[in-house]
Motif scaffolding. Structure first.
Motif, PDB file in Angstrom:
ATOM      1  N   ASP A 132      79.158 112.126  -1.214  1.00  0.00           N
ATOM      2  CA  ASP A 132      78.719 110.617  -1.342  1.00  0.00           C
ATOM      3  C   ASP A 132      78.460 110.748   0.400  1.00  0.00           C
ATOM      4  O   ASP A 132      78.683 110.427   0.724  1.00  0.00           O
ATOM      5  CB  ASP A 132      79.376 109.788  -2.361  1.00  0.00           C
ATOM      6  CG  ASP A 132      78.705 108.035  -2.064  1.00  0.00           C
ATOM      7  OD1 ASP A 132      77.348 108.239  -0.782  1.00  0.00           O
ATOM      8  OD2 ASP A 132      79.085 107.812  -2.418  1.00  0.00           O
ATOM      9  N   GLN A 143      76.588 108.013   1.201  1.00  0.00           N
ATOM     10  CA  GLN A 143      77.164 106.658   2.113  1.00  0.00           C
ATOM     11  C   GLN A 143      78.637 106.278   2.594  1.00  0.00           C
ATOM     12  O   GLN A 143      78.703 105.503   3.602  1.00  0.00           O
ATOM     13  CB  GLN A 143      76.514 105.985   0.698  1.00  0.00           C
ATOM     14  CG  GLN A 143      74.837 105.532   0.552  1.00  0.00           C
ATOM     15  CD  GLN A 143      75.114 104.370  -0.373  1.00  0.00           C
ATOM     16  OE1 GLN A 143      75.001 104.543  -1.358  1.00  0.00           O
ATOM     17  NE2 GLN A 143      74.444 102.944   0.603  1.00  0.00           N
ATOM     18  N   VAL A 144      79.014 107.577   2.188  1.00  0.00           N
ATOM     19  CA  VAL A 144      80.237 107.990   3.163  1.00  0.00           C
ATOM     20  C   VAL A 144      80.362 108.249   3.458  1.00  0.00           C
ATOM     21  O   VAL A 144      81.036 108.754   4.750  1.00  0.00           O
ATOM     22  CB  VAL A 144      81.680 108.050   1.626  1.00  0.00           C
ATOM     23  CG1 VAL A 144      82.836 107.703   1.850  1.00  0.00           C
ATOM     24  CG2 VAL A 144      81.523 106.842   0.820  1.00  0.00           C
ATOM     25  N   PRO A 154      78.883 108.280   7.537  1.00  0.00           N
ATOM     26  CA  PRO A 154      78.959 107.012   8.668  1.00  0.00           C
ATOM     27  C   PRO A 154      80.955 107.176   9.144  1.00  0.00           C
ATOM     28  O   PRO A 154      80.566 107.254  10.118  1.00  0.00           O
ATOM     29  CB  PRO A 154      79.648 105.771   7.825  1.00  0.00           C
ATOM     30  CG  PRO A 154      79.051 105.930   6.656  1.00  0.00           C
ATOM     31  CD  PRO A 154      78.151 107.647   6.665  1.00  0.00           C
TER      32      PRO A 154
END
Lengths: 133, 133, 133, 133
Positions: free
Chosen positions: A79, A81-82, A85
């Motif tokens: 993922d 989004q994990v 970052p």
């Protein structure tokens, strides 16, 4: 070839090249280990009070690198989004830790080697980020 | 009051309110634990093949939460370039994990409770991020 | 030569030979990583219900190996009452995990490699224990 | 009641009373956290050179407690040959860490509280060991 590399060649579960991931994992775990030994060595030097920042950054670096290695070792449920970052946090702490270790590299051989491990890891995180974004 | 809370009241080393940090740490460690038990419970259900995504997200969630707790437990060398993306990664995995656990909440009581732990943690990460940015 | 090995050659803080410790750390981190990838691969196979024990043992193995590596990376405050039982726990989980992975080795290449990583680590733990006792 | 406690009441997968396990997990994670904050506080005191042993023991204690919590959070694949020595290692490091923190308790409030967290955890490990053996 490490077992990690062999495992990721077999378990080819994401679009990312398994060798890029495996060499990032190896850099991450080696950096985490180097920082841990660096803390232990820093705590034994005569100018201990000057090493406090180095110890603190190495602690953060160890933990963030170790967890980033764990997350990218499980490619099947990737993922962005994990992972993105997380790699950014990792890159930032590797850079900060390398900068600080370099300050002490002339006086402490263990800081010189630790700085190299951090720079190496910083560069692997940057490469992996470029592939993922 | 947990020992973590007491410790951070005494070791007040950053501009951030120690109670905000302590309650975030408590939410992070409790979420990490809940996800670990959830994996163990998921592996024992009869519809195991439907739980694979849940298991995978819980693994990521456990690791990212545990490390975020470690990093924010050391307030003295705070670096926004590390802490902010780390909390963003944590918030994203807590949200993804809560969403997936909620899918199974009606059939599996352990997923219902785990979803709550993840939502709680997601909200603590959001609050702490708002304070730090 | 890994950074870990270089670091422990420089930071020679215990009576134990740094190469024995460094190669144990490398075996431990590589085994921890192999188990993590093995779980991700197991979760994707068609005979998933037969892999539950393997997944569970790999989870324990990852965590115990990773922590054992951390503890022996800090040789300056060595305490046999901590390190010896920790290595015994590590040896036991590596053995159990290798035994289970070998059951699946014929059908799953990832289990075959993971079994090797566990056996390798088991043997390194045994050697280090013999040195410490 | 923590989420961990709720989760283990639902996922009742071993012969051991879930409340005993849950309260051990809570003591372990709280002790791991207290030690982490203690290190950060120790690194800021004026008599830093006298705190080196305390810092080193707290590092070991954090890691062993955190991993012990992870292993006992997965009761379904319980193996006494792993869990018993792991709890013994944990008990030993909690005791050593508490002893050292108590030396500094009169001068450093953060060591006084950390010693309590370690003693509490030591006692929970002892109770759980008595149940398992």
């Amino acid at each position: 070839m490490t077992y990690t590399t062999q495992m990721l060649e077999i378990h080819h579960a994401s679009a990312v090249d398994p060798h890029t991931v495996a060499s990032a994992i190896n850099a991450l775990t080696d950096c985490a280990q180097a920082c841990m030994v660096d803390i232990d060595a820093d705590l034994g030097v005569s100018n201990l009070s000057e090493m406090v920042k180095c110890i603190r950054l190495c602690q953060h670096c160890t933990d963030v690198c170790a967890t980033t290695a764990r997350v990218i070792s499980r490619p099947a449920e990737y993922d962005a989004q994990v992972t993105v970052p997380l790699l950014e946090a990792c890159l930032a702490i590797c850079k900060a830790c390398a900068d600080e270790c370099e300050v002490h590299a002339r006086h402490h051989e263990h800081c010189r080697v630790c700085a190299e491990a951090c720079r190496d890891c910083e560069s692997h995180c940057r490469q992996l980020l470029a592939t993922l974004k």
